[in-house]
Design an enzyme around this catalytic site. Structure first.
Site, PDB file in Angstrom:
ATOM      1  N   HIS A  92      23.981   2.374  -1.816  1.00 16.80           N
ATOM      2  CA  HIS A  92      24.483   3.745  -1.804  1.00 16.80           C
ATOM      3  C   HIS A  92      24.142   4.448  -3.114  1.00 16.80           C
ATOM      4  O   HIS A  92      23.936   3.813  -4.143  1.00 16.80           O
ATOM      5  CB  HIS A  92      25.990   3.782  -1.531  1.00 16.80           C
ATOM      6  CG  HIS A  92      26.859   3.695  -2.750  1.00 16.80           C
ATOM      7  ND1 HIS A  92      27.054   2.529  -3.461  1.00 16.80           N
ATOM      8  CD2 HIS A  92      27.578   4.648  -3.389  1.00 16.80           C
ATOM      9  CE1 HIS A  92      27.868   2.753  -4.470  1.00 16.80           C
ATOM     10  NE2 HIS A  92      28.202   4.029  -4.462  1.00 16.80           N
ATOM     11  N   LYS A 163      -1.919  -4.156  -3.791  1.00 18.41           N
ATOM     12  CA  LYS A 163      -2.740  -5.232  -3.254  1.00 18.41           C
ATOM     13  C   LYS A 163      -2.210  -5.670  -1.888  1.00 18.41           C
ATOM     14  O   LYS A 163      -1.013  -5.794  -1.691  1.00 18.41           O
ATOM     15  CB  LYS A 163      -2.723  -6.423  -4.218  1.00 18.41           C
ATOM     16  CG  LYS A 163      -3.690  -7.529  -3.873  1.00 18.41           C
ATOM     17  CD  LYS A 163      -3.701  -8.560  -4.991  1.00 18.41           C
ATOM     18  CE  LYS A 163      -4.889  -9.478  -4.843  1.00 18.41           C
ATOM     19  NZ  LYS A 163      -4.992 -10.396  -5.989  1.00 18.41           N
TER      20      LYS A 163
END
Length: 180
Positions: A92, A163
């Protein structure tokens, strides 16, 4: 975050709900402080489970990892993942002070999910609502604001894919289904 708002989220905004929340919050707060002093990895993991975090089998949680204190039950970590020291994982975001900024940055409560076989290096911040895909790697110091695809390496602030790990992991596909 005010307890009234948390109780409304869980649908427990009544007298007994307030008592339940106070006891539960104090218990989780106590565990959170105790975990920081715990040098034994299995004990840290067990205490994070007691706080409400859903943690799979064979998970490593480093020292001084901060999980959301108000909504730990909205965080899930898949089997055989590793969370590096001083990582922050939230479910949150809320501006606690009374400011006009609340109008443009309202409370945000969302489930945060770490997949199976994930490696989160030290010092990473993972924002609410993010899903880190299976066998992904999050580089040291990254701030993850969006979902991370499976079998990728992400880095940076904000984190971005640097990557594709799929070709490197292809020879080990059977290992994923039968981890040690």
């Amino acid at each position: 975050m005010p307890s009234k708002e948390v109780l409304q989220y869980y649908g427990m905004d009544h007298f007994f709900g307030r008592i339940w929340y106070a006891i539960r919050f104090l218990w989780r707060f106590f565990l959170d402080k105790l975990i920081f002093l715990t040098p034994v990895k299995p004990w840290r993991t067990a205490m994070h489970r007691w706080r409400g975090i859903r943690i799979g089998k064979g998970v490593y949680i480093g020292h001084e990892v901060l999980f959301d204190r108000v909504f730990p039950d909205l965080i899930t970590i898949g089997d055989h993942s590793a969370i590096g020291d001083r990582t922050i994982i939230t479910a949150h975001a809320n501006i606690p002070s009374d400011t006009i900024l609340k109008k443009i940055y309202p409370r945000n409560i969302k489930k945060t999910t770490i997949g199976r076989g994930v490696w989160i290096m030290p010092g990473v911040t993972i924002c609410p609502g993010v899903t880190v895909g299976d066998e992904a790697v999050v580089a040291t110091g990254a701030v993850v604001t969006k979902d991370v695809p499976p079998r990728t390496l992400v880095a940076g602030v904000p984190a971005h894919v640097v990557k594709d790990l799929s070709p490197l992991l292809a020879p080990y596909n059977n290992d994923f289904n039968n981890p040690k």
